[in-house]
Scaffold this motif. Structure first.
Motif, PDB file in Angstrom:
ATOM      1  N   ALA A  85       0.833  -1.207   0.000  1.00  0.00           N
ATOM      2  CA  ALA A  85       0.000   0.000   0.000  1.00  0.00           C
ATOM      3  C   ALA A  85       0.864   1.253   0.000  1.00  0.00           C
ATOM      4  O   ALA A  85       0.672   2.166  -0.820  1.00  0.00           O
ATOM      5  CB  ALA A  85      -0.930  -0.009   1.206  1.00  0.00           C
TER       6      ALA A  85
ATOM      7  N   GLU B  14       8.935   4.093   7.655  1.00  0.00           N
ATOM      8  CA  GLU B  14       8.712   2.668   7.938  1.00  0.00           C
ATOM      9  C   GLU B  14       9.300   2.311   9.306  1.00  0.00           C
ATOM     10  O   GLU B  14      10.454   2.617   9.581  1.00  0.00           O
ATOM     11  CB  GLU B  14       9.352   1.812   6.833  1.00  0.00           C
ATOM     12  N   ARG B  15       8.494   1.640  10.107  1.00  0.00           N
ATOM     13  CA  ARG B  15       8.918   1.272  11.459  1.00  0.00           C
ATOM     14  C   ARG B  15      10.023   0.201  11.459  1.00  0.00           C
ATOM     15  O   ARG B  15      10.962   0.249  12.247  1.00  0.00           O
ATOM     16  CB  ARG B  15       7.684   0.748  12.202  1.00  0.00           C
TER      17      ARG B  15
ATOM     18  N   GLY C 107       7.138  -4.368   4.079  1.00  0.00           N
ATOM     19  CA  GLY C 107       5.972  -4.894   4.804  1.00  0.00           C
ATOM     20  C   GLY C 107       5.753  -6.373   4.518  1.00  0.00           C
ATOM     21  O   GLY C 107       6.707  -7.157   4.425  1.00  0.00           O
ATOM     22  N   LEU C 108       4.481  -6.753   4.331  1.00  0.00           N
ATOM     23  CA  LEU C 108       4.146  -8.170   4.133  1.00  0.00           C
ATOM     24  C   LEU C 108       4.697  -8.726   2.825  1.00  0.00           C
ATOM     25  O   LEU C 108       4.767  -9.944   2.656  1.00  0.00           O
ATOM     26  CB  LEU C 108       2.628  -8.360   4.155  1.00  0.00           C
TER      27      LEU C 108
ATOM     28  N   SER D 216       6.773 -12.084  -4.131  1.00  0.00           N
ATOM     29  CA  SER D 216       6.370 -10.788  -3.566  1.00  0.00           C
ATOM     30  C   SER D 216       7.586  -9.937  -3.219  1.00  0.00           C
ATOM     31  O   SER D 216       7.548  -8.709  -3.355  1.00  0.00           O
ATOM     32  CB  SER D 216       5.555 -11.002  -2.298  1.00  0.00           C
TER      33      SER D 216
ATOM     34  N   VAL E 116       5.888   5.825  13.566  1.00  0.00           N
ATOM     35  CA  VAL E 116       4.914   6.914  13.684  1.00  0.00           C
ATOM     36  C   VAL E 116       3.900   6.519  14.756  1.00  0.00           C
ATOM     37  O   VAL E 116       3.418   5.387  14.768  1.00  0.00           O
ATOM     38  CB  VAL E 116       4.199   7.145  12.332  1.00  0.00           C
TER      39      VAL E 116
ATOM     40  N   ALA F 166      -4.379  -2.393   3.882  1.00  0.00           N
ATOM     41  CA  ALA F 166      -5.079  -3.084   4.961  1.00  0.00           C
ATOM     42  C   ALA F 166      -5.583  -2.099   6.010  1.00  0.00           C
ATOM     43  O   ALA F 166      -6.513  -2.402   6.751  1.00  0.00           O
ATOM     44  CB  ALA F 166      -4.152  -4.117   5.596  1.00  0.00           C
TER      45      ALA F 166
ATOM     46  N   GLY G 152      -8.087  -7.153   5.334  1.00  0.00           N
ATOM     47  CA  GLY G 152      -8.450  -8.316   4.535  1.00  0.00           C
ATOM     48  C   GLY G 152      -8.286  -8.075   3.051  1.00  0.00           C
ATOM     49  O   GLY G 152      -8.437  -8.980   2.254  1.00  0.00           O
ATOM     50  N   ALA G 153      -7.958  -6.808   2.691  1.00  0.00           N
ATOM     51  CA  ALA G 153      -7.763  -6.518   1.268  1.00  0.00           C
ATOM     52  C   ALA G 153      -6.516  -7.228   0.770  1.00  0.00           C
ATOM     53  O   ALA G 153      -5.493  -7.217   1.430  1.00  0.00           O
ATOM     54  CB  ALA G 153      -7.617  -5.014   1.073  1.00  0.00           C
TER      55      ALA G 153
ATOM     56  N   LEU H  99      -3.563  -7.756  -2.431  1.00  0.00           N
ATOM     57  CA  LEU H  99      -2.725  -6.790  -3.146  1.00  0.00           C
ATOM     58  C   LEU H  99      -3.502  -6.081  -4.252  1.00  0.00           C
ATOM     59  O   LEU H  99      -3.280  -4.902  -4.513  1.00  0.00           O
ATOM     60  CB  LEU H  99      -1.514  -7.502  -3.744  1.00  0.00           C
TER      61      LEU H  99
HETATM   62  C1  FAD Z   1       1.990 -12.803  -0.996  1.00  0.00           C
HETATM   63  C2  FAD Z   1       0.872 -12.143  -0.243  1.00  0.00           C
HETATM   64  C3  FAD Z   1      -0.364 -12.772  -0.183  1.00  0.00           C
HETATM   65  C4  FAD Z   1      -1.412 -12.209   0.541  1.00  0.00           C
HETATM   66  N1  FAD Z   1      -2.598 -12.869   0.561  1.00  0.00           N
HETATM   67  C5  FAD Z   1      -3.626 -12.298   1.217  1.00  0.00           C
HETATM   68  C6  FAD Z   1      -4.908 -12.922   1.228  1.00  0.00           C
HETATM   69  O1  FAD Z   1      -5.092 -13.987   0.655  1.00  0.00           O
HETATM   70  N2  FAD Z   1      -5.921 -12.327   1.903  1.00  0.00           N
HETATM   71  C7  FAD Z   1      -5.728 -11.150   2.551  1.00  0.00           C
HETATM   72  O2  FAD Z   1      -6.654 -10.647   3.142  1.00  0.00           O
HETATM   73  N3  FAD Z   1      -4.539 -10.533   2.553  1.00  0.00           N
HETATM   74  C8  FAD Z   1      -3.496 -11.076   1.910  1.00  0.00           C
HETATM   75  N4  FAD Z   1      -2.274 -10.470   1.922  1.00  0.00           N
HETATM   76  C9  FAD Z   1      -2.123  -9.239   2.699  1.00  0.00           C
HETATM   77  C10 FAD Z   1      -2.719  -8.101   1.922  1.00  0.00           C
HETATM   78  O3  FAD Z   1      -2.369  -8.244   0.614  1.00  0.00           O
HETATM   79  C11 FAD Z   1      -2.268  -6.787   2.473  1.00  0.00           C
HETATM   80  O4  FAD Z   1      -3.431  -6.163   2.854  1.00  0.00           O
HETATM   81  C12 FAD Z   1      -1.546  -5.981   1.426  1.00  0.00           C
HETATM   82  O5  FAD Z   1      -0.276  -6.616   1.316  1.00  0.00           O
HETATM   83  C13 FAD Z   1      -1.427  -4.517   1.770  1.00  0.00           C
HETATM   84  O6  FAD Z   1      -0.503  -4.385   2.727  1.00  0.00           O
HETATM   85  P1  FAD Z   1      -0.299  -3.061   3.485  1.00  0.00           P
HETATM   86  O7  FAD Z   1       0.749  -2.277   2.787  1.00  0.00           O
HETATM   87  O8  FAD Z   1      -1.573  -2.392   3.792  1.00  0.00           O
HETATM   88  O9  FAD Z   1       0.249  -3.649   4.877  1.00  0.00           O
HETATM   89  P2  FAD Z   1       1.624  -4.314   5.236  1.00  0.00           P
HETATM   90  O10 FAD Z   1       2.236  -5.074   4.138  1.00  0.00           O
HETATM   91  O11 FAD Z   1       1.354  -4.986   6.536  1.00  0.00           O
HETATM   92  O12 FAD Z   1       2.540  -3.042   5.478  1.00  0.00           O
HETATM   93  C14 FAD Z   1       2.365  -2.161   6.551  1.00  0.00           C
HETATM   94  C15 FAD Z   1       3.701  -1.531   6.859  1.00  0.00           C
HETATM   95  O13 FAD Z   1       3.518  -0.490   7.808  1.00  0.00           O
HETATM   96  C16 FAD Z   1       4.537  -0.567   8.775  1.00  0.00           C
HETATM   97  N5  FAD Z   1       4.061   0.068   9.980  1.00  0.00           N
HETATM   98  C17 FAD Z   1       3.086  -0.388  10.816  1.00  0.00           C
HETATM   99  N6  FAD Z   1       2.880   0.475  11.814  1.00  0.00           N
HETATM  100  C18 FAD Z   1       3.747   1.494  11.616  1.00  0.00           C
HETATM  101  C19 FAD Z   1       4.004   2.691  12.319  1.00  0.00           C
HETATM  102  N7  FAD Z   1       3.356   2.981  13.458  1.00  0.00           N
HETATM  103  N8  FAD Z   1       4.962   3.548  11.854  1.00  0.00           N
HETATM  104  C20 FAD Z   1       5.631   3.240  10.700  1.00  0.00           C
HETATM  105  N9  FAD Z   1       5.414   2.112   9.997  1.00  0.00           N
HETATM  106  C21 FAD Z   1       4.487   1.248  10.448  1.00  0.00           C
HETATM  107  C22 FAD Z   1       4.768  -2.054   8.926  1.00  0.00           C
HETATM  108  O14 FAD Z   1       6.038  -2.318   9.513  1.00  0.00           O
HETATM  109  C23 FAD Z   1       4.668  -2.521   7.484  1.00  0.00           C
HETATM  110  O15 FAD Z   1       5.912  -2.456   6.812  1.00  0.00           O
HETATM  111  C24 FAD Z   1      -1.221 -10.985   1.205  1.00  0.00           C
HETATM  112  C25 FAD Z   1       0.007 -10.339   1.132  1.00  0.00           C
HETATM  113  C26 FAD Z   1       1.052 -10.897   0.414  1.00  0.00           C
HETATM  114  C27 FAD Z   1       2.357 -10.153   0.340  1.00  0.00           C
END
Ligand code: FAD
Length: 391
Positions: free
Chosen positions: A12, A31-32, A38-39, A212, A236, A364, A369-370, A372
């Motif tokens: 995201a 980034e923390r 991230g994931l 990924s 943050v 997310a 639950g969203a 990629l």
């Molecule tokens: C291969 C793969 C498969 C997936 N499959 C599914 C699935 O089937 N169903 C599903 O629902 N989701 C799935 N996911 C998860 C979903 O895709 C995530 O919602 C998506 O990756 C978006 O991630 P994001 O960037 O919102 O969160 P994340 O990838 O969790 O990234 C959040 C980032 O924010 C950082 N952070 C957190 N708090 C702080 C803070 N206070 N200060 C600074 N930084 C902070 C974290 O360290 C992290 O790096 C999958 C992800 C991957 C990579």
């Protein structure tokens, strides 16, 4: 030019930053963790990183659009190729037979052949066809919308409509289970996630070179090209605001970073009622992407050469469930460890006292639950909404 702080560097944060920088905003990602991604970099279990989910994406257009609209086309940075089928295992109840089905993605014809081989006729394809309109409705009104913090959550069309009201029931009980798999629904449960069967069939599932983590590396390269600053090891605490308008973020050390807009991409972290079990296998052959249907739904996906992650209800041993279905991997397990899985739905990880103007949610954090793809549609919608800085 707007100074934009993006909190979090998962898909995201990285995709929002790339798009907004191309629109000439000055973007900083905070980034923390010690590493950005991230994931996308996987989930830590037992001191190693394990794939966060099946290593494939559908809707390749979402990713192509992201790279194209943030600079050069995707192929200049990363290659993508079709992912293998998903194996569905449905137990049979005497005197009924079970079902083992490798459901390929990307074409109606391939799915037709697979289902016909397994069942003798194709009851599946016409059922999936009926999900076209629901997919269109959900895509337009929810996934392709920007999410300001404080605004009411978008109403998901059809969210309270059961699968049996949305589409005609599938006659075969085993296929009914496969159809209900997404969102853990049964025929009478909420139906909306079943649209994903339509998406996967029509748009395929695709795997990035390097999985990924490869996608994370390509996006970080793109951020470098766009001169986005990425700072790791910076936590943050909350958005900073004056008179109800966000003007930066407060860091864990108490200092404030100023910004005109804040994009909250910090993911979703509440633990849920399901458990992830990482296993290393010695010599056993296992599918790359597996769903065992039934009372205790188990999902499994490959992670690296000899690793597998199994997601199951907490308190259920996924290896026992697999063994009950004729896939006894237990003699091949050389190592295993379990951690709580994130839930499909959770509260927003934002401090409760921050409903303010100038704060945007993506990934997310916006829609727990969203996957990629939904995340990518959300960051595209945000960039379109905020628009370009005039030259
Ligand atoms: C291969 C793969 C498969 C997936 N499959 C599914 C699935 O089937 N169903 C599903 O629902 N989701 C799935 N996911 C998860 C979903 O895709 C995530 O919602 C998506 O990756 C978006 O991630 P994001 O960037 O919102 O969160 P994340 O990838 O969790 O990234 C959040 C980032 O924010 C950082 N952070 C957190 N708090 C702080 C803070 N206070 N200060 C600074 N930084 C902070 C974290 O360290 C992290 O790096 C999958 C992800 C991957 C990579």
């Amino acid at each position: 030019m707007a100074r934009i702080i993006v909190v979090g560097s998962g898909f995201a944060g990285l995709s929002a930053a790339a798009r907004l920088a191309k629109l000439r905003h000055q973007v900083t990602v905070l980034e923390r963790d010690g590493e950005a991604g991230g994931l996308l970099l996987g989930r830590p279990i037992g001191g190693a990183r394990w794939a966060a989910g099946p290593d494939g994406v559908t809707l390749p257009g979402v990713f192509r659009d992201l790279f194209r609209k943030s600079g050069r086309p995707m192929d200049a940075l990363i290659a993508i190729s079709p992912a293998g089928p998903r194996r569905h295992v449905v137990a049979g109840r005497w005197p009924g037979r079970g079902l083992e089905l490798d459901l390929p993605f990307g074409t109606r014809g391939a799915q037709h052949d697979a289902v016909t081989t397994a069942l003798g006729s194709d009851l599946w394809s016409p059922w999936v066809d009926e999900l076209a309109d629901p997919w269109d409705a959900v895509r337009r009104t929810v996934f392709e919308a920007a999410h300001p913090f404080g605004a009411p959550a978008p109403e998901v069309p059809l969210a309270d409509v059961s699968l049996e009201r949305l589409v005609r029931p599938v006659r075969d009980a085993r296929l009914r289970r496969v159809g209900a798999e997404l969102g853990w629904v049964d025929q009478s449960g909420p139906s909306v996630l079943a649209v994903w069967h339509y998406v996967e069939r029509n748009f395929g599932r695709w795997r990035f070179d390097g999985g990924s983590a490869g996608l994370a590396a390509a996006l970080l390269k793109r951020l470098g090209e766009r001169r986005v600053t990425v700072e790791t090891g910076v936590e943050v605490v909350e958005p900073a605001a004056a008179s109800g308008v966000v003007d930066g973020v407060v860091l864990a050390d108490g200092s404030v970073r100023e910004a005109d807009l804040v994009v909250w991409a910090a993911g979703s972290e509440t633990s849920g009622a399901r458990t992830l079990t990482a296993v290393r296998l010695d010599g056993a052959v296992a599918a790359d992407d597996l769903v065992v249907h039934g009372r205790d739904v188990v999902r499994g996906w490959r992670s690296g050469d000899d690793g597998w992650v199994l997601e199951a209800p907490t308190g259920t041993d996924p290896l026992e469930v697999l063994a009950r279905h004729g896939h006894d991997l237990r003699p091949h397990v050389t190592w295993r460890e379990s951690v709580p899985a994130p839930p499909a739905v959770s509260d927003l990880p934002l401090p409760a006292r921050s409903p303010r103007e100038g704060l945007w949610l993506v990934g997310a954090a916006a829609a727990p639950g969203a996957g990629l793809e939904i995340t990518g549609m959300g960051t595209a919608a945000l960039a379109a909404h905020l628009g370009a800085v005039p030259r």
